[in-house]
Every structure is written in structure tokens, then in C-alpha cells.
Design a protein around this motif. Sequence first.
Motif, short mmCIF file in Angstrom:
data_model
loop_
_atom_site.label_atom_id
_atom_site.label_comp_id
_atom_site.label_asym_id
_atom_site.label_seq_id
_atom_site.Cartn_x
_atom_site.Cartn_y
_atom_site.Cartn_z
N VAL A 184 0.98 -0.98 0.14
CA VAL A 184 -0.04 0.01 0.07
C VAL A 184 1.36 1.69 -0.05
O VAL A 184 1.63 1.29 1.44
N ALA A 185 0.84 1.98 -0.72
CA ALA A 185 1.94 3.36 -1.50
C ALA A 185 1.20 4.45 -1.58
O ALA A 185 0.24 4.39 -2.20
N GLY A 186 1.60 5.49 -1.60
CA GLY A 186 1.02 7.11 -1.24
C GLY A 186 1.86 7.89 -0.71
O GLY A 186 2.79 7.79 0.49
N ARG A 187 1.14 9.07 -0.32
CA ARG A 187 2.10 10.23 0.07
C ARG A 187 1.74 10.45 1.61
O ARG A 187 0.86 8.82 2.37
N PRO A 188 2.21 10.65 2.88
CA PRO A 188 2.22 11.09 3.99
C PRO A 188 0.64 11.14 4.48
O PRO A 188 -0.09 12.33 3.80
N ASN A 189 -0.14 10.56 4.73
CA ASN A 189 -1.67 10.72 5.75
C ASN A 189 -2.56 10.49 4.47
O ASN A 189 -3.52 11.44 4.33
N VAL A 190 -2.53 9.72 3.95
CA VAL A 190 -3.44 9.73 3.03
C VAL A 190 -4.34 8.24 3.23
O VAL A 190 -4.99 7.92 3.09
N GLY A 191 -4.04 7.53 4.19
CA GLY A 191 -4.69 6.43 4.82
C GLY A 191 -4.92 5.44 4.69
O GLY A 191 -5.66 4.96 4.59
N LYS A 192 -2.82 4.94 4.39
CA LYS A 192 -2.71 3.88 4.35
C LYS A 192 -2.96 2.64 5.85
O LYS A 192 -3.08 1.58 5.02
N SER A 193 -2.50 3.13 7.02
CA SER A 193 -2.43 2.71 7.43
C SER A 193 -4.02 2.77 7.37
O SER A 193 -4.20 1.24 8.48
N THR A 194 -4.75 3.52 8.13
CA THR A 194 -6.38 3.84 8.28
C THR A 194 -6.70 2.60 7.51
O THR A 194 -7.25 1.13 8.55
N LEU A 195 -6.79 2.09 6.73
CA LEU A 195 -6.86 0.68 5.58
C LEU A 195 -6.03 -0.29 5.80
O LEU A 195 -7.13 -1.34 6.23
N ILE A 196 -5.01 -1.03 5.61
CA ILE A 196 -4.34 -1.56 6.80
C ILE A 196 -5.39 -2.43 8.27
O ILE A 196 -5.44 -3.46 8.21
N ASN A 197 -5.81 -1.29 8.72
CA ASN A 197 -6.12 -1.27 10.10
C ASN A 197 -7.71 -2.05 9.76
O ASN A 197 -8.80 -2.58 10.28
N THR A 198 -8.37 -1.18 8.72
CA THR A 198 -9.23 -1.52 8.85
C THR A 198 -9.76 -3.10 8.02
O THR A 198 -10.24 -3.64 8.84
N TRP A 199 -8.90 -3.58 7.16
CA TRP A 199 -8.73 -4.60 6.93
C TRP A 199 -8.39 -5.96 8.48
O TRP A 199 -8.95 -6.99 7.84
N LEU A 200 -7.81 -5.57 8.64
CA LEU A 200 -7.68 -6.55 9.82
C LEU A 200 -8.17 -6.30 10.76
O LEU A 200 -8.08 -7.09 12.07
N GLY A 201 -8.99 -5.44 11.07
CA GLY A 201 -9.83 -5.49 12.30
C GLY A 201 -9.24 -4.45 13.51
O GLY A 201 -10.10 -5.41 14.70
N GLU A 202 -8.06 -4.36 13.26
CA GLU A 202 -7.24 -4.07 14.66
C GLU A 202 -6.53 -3.01 14.54
O GLU A 202 -5.83 -2.41 12.57
N GLU A 203 -5.93 -2.08 15.70
CA GLU A 203 -4.92 -1.01 15.65
C GLU A 203 -3.66 -1.87 15.23
O GLU A 203 -3.28 -2.13 16.36
N ARG A 204 -2.51 -0.79 14.12
CA ARG A 204 -1.78 -1.96 14.38
C ARG A 204 -0.87 -0.84 13.93
O ARG A 204 -0.63 -0.71 12.81
N LEU A 205 0.61 -0.34 14.62
CA LEU A 205 1.00 0.79 14.21
C LEU A 205 2.55 -0.11 13.08
O LEU A 205 2.76 -1.03 13.32
N VAL A 206 2.55 1.19 12.64
CA VAL A 206 4.55 0.66 11.93
C VAL A 206 5.74 1.04 12.20
O VAL A 206 5.82 2.14 13.33
N ALA A 207 5.81 0.24 13.79
CA ALA A 207 7.27 1.06 14.57
C ALA A 207 7.94 0.92 13.60
O ALA A 207 8.24 -0.38 13.25
N PHE A 208 9.35 1.76 14.36
CA PHE A 208 10.96 1.90 13.92
C PHE A 208 11.90 2.37 14.91
O PHE A 208 10.97 3.22 15.74
N ASP A 209 13.13 2.28 15.18
CA ASP A 209 13.84 2.55 15.73
C ASP A 209 14.38 3.28 15.48
O ASP A 209 15.49 3.29 14.41
N LEU A 210 14.93 4.40 15.78
CA LEU A 210 16.30 5.30 15.42
C LEU A 210 17.65 5.05 15.32
O LEU A 210 17.97 4.82 17.11
N PRO A 211 18.61 5.37 15.03
CA PRO A 211 18.21 5.26 13.75
C PRO A 211 18.88 3.87 12.60
O PRO A 211 18.89 3.43 12.77
#
Length: 445
Positions: A184-211
Motif C-alpha cells: 500500500v503506497a502513497g504520500r503521508p497521511n493519505v490513509g494507508k495505515s487506516t486502510l490496513i487497520n480496517t482490513w485487519l479489524g485492529e489497530e496496528r502501528l508500523v514501528a521503527f527505531d532510530l537510527p
Amino acid sequence: MMPVIALVGRPNVGKSTLFNRLTKSRDAIVADFAGLTRDRHYGNAKHGRHEFIVIDTGGFEPDATNGIFKEMAKQTRQAVAEADVVVFVVDAREGLSSQDHDIAKYLRRLGKPCLLVANKAEGMKAGTQLGEFFELGLGEVIPVSAAHGQGIKDLLDRAFETLPVVDASEPLDERDPGVIKLAVAGRPNVGKSTLINTWLGEERLVAFDLPGTTRDAISVPFERNGQKFELIDTAGLRRRGKVFEAIEKFSVVKTLQAIESSNVVLLLIDATQGVTDQDAHIAGYILESGRAVVMAINKWDAIDEYQRELVKRSVETRLPFLKFANMHLISAQKRQGLGPLWTSIAQAHRAANCKMSTPILTRLLLEAVQFQSPKRAGMFRPKLRYAHQGGMNPPVIVIHGNSLEHVSDAYRRFLEGRFRKEFDLVGTPLRVEFKSSSNPFVDKA
């Protein structure tokens, strides 16, 4: 995943020249955000069997606090965070500067793999003439001349020695052929994570550590009606306690790598903003990568009829090269229009892996020539004899004959249209290649 190399340094040391030398092109994907200068460029490069992504950055001032230099420093920091190896470029002719010391201090503090490269070093050796750069505390100095191509091979050899070694006993593409990898690709804040969370039926965040671990996109297994999918979220969200500014929530590199590793790409566009330069760049990269694609206009419920008409026109005018892809009008938040998406995704995947027999392709080719012959080019009229399939994902059709170098682009599109219609190639790029037969008597006259 393709490794990432970022070029950093103060202004006018030759970073862009080195970028063009590595990518063998001036073309790059531009991270174009409102209010920022377009000085962070992405390009594909190849060294032997290795493919990688190069990031070119503007002049870096780590301690800049305001104005355009602060914005440039933001972009450079993000490029460094995305990179697997940082190439710190200095000017061998001008020597050390206080700004070089500031950049070196910043890079040492990160502890990320870093190569020190002295550009414009034609005729110089990494001995006494470049000895002053050892003060930076970044190890050995690699002399190069980006303008003349000197030392580039040595630089890339060192870079790939620094990268993590992949175990050759574990194939990179060890994937279940029954699983469709959907990015699922696109610019920031177009709703990519919202769409995936809707499909999954749960809140799921993509996490990463710096750097630097933004390299790996988060993949989520998913099954629908017996078909297994692997959903790849390219949002690059932040982890609690590792707060980025809004601009740094988006990683172009993550999107490029997700597209490369996917079977189908869902290109998500924000209806409230229409098609922007960033959308067009991502769409162009999808086409260049040969991936099957489905378009979805998200937040369709948030705009009125007049705005809807404008969005449709912007898609037609700015993304005409994706006419082969199905477009859906959806609202991820309200779960509207999501069902037909899966039909188009499956159709695009099936089309990308379509098998086309040589007899049918040749029959279609001859029927097309009978219906409309290619135009004569001077003394030559192209003669198209037979066709066969040359590859899948994307489908490639190879046409053989004589004087095929004179076939026009318009006639190529005409043939492509007939092939698409016959095999129902919706949602996938189609590449038509021509191979002319050589005259065996040309050297015997």
C-alpha cells in the motif's frame, strides 16, 4: 530489500556529480513536500550483481536553526536515518573546513557505517596530500573523482563490504507462490495505515527505531476468501518516545523497497488534495518497476461533487500512463467501497502472471497487421512475422521481423491495445519488444 547509500557533505563538494555518476542518469524521484526545497533525490544504481538506492542531499549544516538551511538539514538527517551506509563527501582541493568537522561529529555520534570520500582527487593519492582528513576520525580516506569516474569502483567495493552479509544458503525470494504480496503506497497521511487497520479489524502501528531501521517495511499476513496476502505498510509511523517531525514520518526509501518486493501495488491518493507531484513520482516508479497496480482515491466521502469532478480530471491529466489500472473511490475510515478493491487486486495479479501461447500471439499479430499495417519509414516498411512471450510480471511480448526499428510508438500502442483486449490484461504494465532479423548476406556483397 535493496540497500541504501546516502551522500552527505557541505555544499559544492560534488555530491550531485557523484550521484549522477552512480545512477548513470540525472533522473531521480524527488521527495516533494510543501515548504521544502527539492534537494533530496533518490535514484537506482547497480554495481556488478548488486542493486541499491542512492540518496543525494543538499549542503548539510547540522547546527542550522532557521531558514532554508534548517530545512535542508532536516532532509539530510532523514536521508542518514534511511541509509545503510553513509558516504561523507569532502573536497580534496579545498581541504578541511569547520563545517566538515561539524558533520563528522554528527556522524560519529550516530555510530552508523560511514565512508569518508575525498572528491576532486584526480592526480592525488590517499597519502600525505589527503592526510589532513584523518582528523575527522572516520577512518581511511577514499580518493575519488566523480567528474572523471576515478575511484568509483573502489568506493562501491568498500560500501558493499560494510553492508550486512546475506546468507547465500537462504534464498532472498523464498516466498510462497500462493501468497500475493500487496504494498500500500502513497504520500503521508493519505490513509494507508487506516486502510490496513480496517482490513485487519485492529489497530496496528508500523514501528521503527532510530537510527536506520526504516529500511524494513512492516508486513502483515492476511487471508480473504481462501486467498493469502502479505500486506506491506509503507507509512513509516513513529514509535512512542521516538518522535519525529511530521515531515520525517514518511520514508521514500520504504516505499521504493516495498514496491520492488511486491506483486501488486495499491496506489492510494488523497481525494482532499488531488493528484500531486509526489503521487505522480510514486506512480512513475511503480510503472518503471513493472508492478501490477490498482488505484484507490481515499477520503471520497470528505469532498463535494465539484471537488470530485476535479479529482477525476486530475487523475486523467496527471496519471495518463496508468490508464490500464482500475480506479476505486473509497473511504477507509467508513469502510466504503473496499469490497471491489479485492476483485481488482486479484485481477491485476492474475494479469501480471498471465501465460500467453505463441500461436495465439502470432495470430493476433498477423490479424493486427492485416487490419492496419505499420507505416513505411523512407525505403523501409517494417515486416512483423511472429510473436512469443518473453517474460511475466510484467508480461513481455517479443515480436520478430524485419526493419522493426522503424515501428512507430503509435503502432506499438496499437498492438499493445489488441494484446491487452485479447488476454484481459487489466492492472498490469505490458512491455512490447521488437527484434529485427539480420541479413546473413550483408557482409558478402
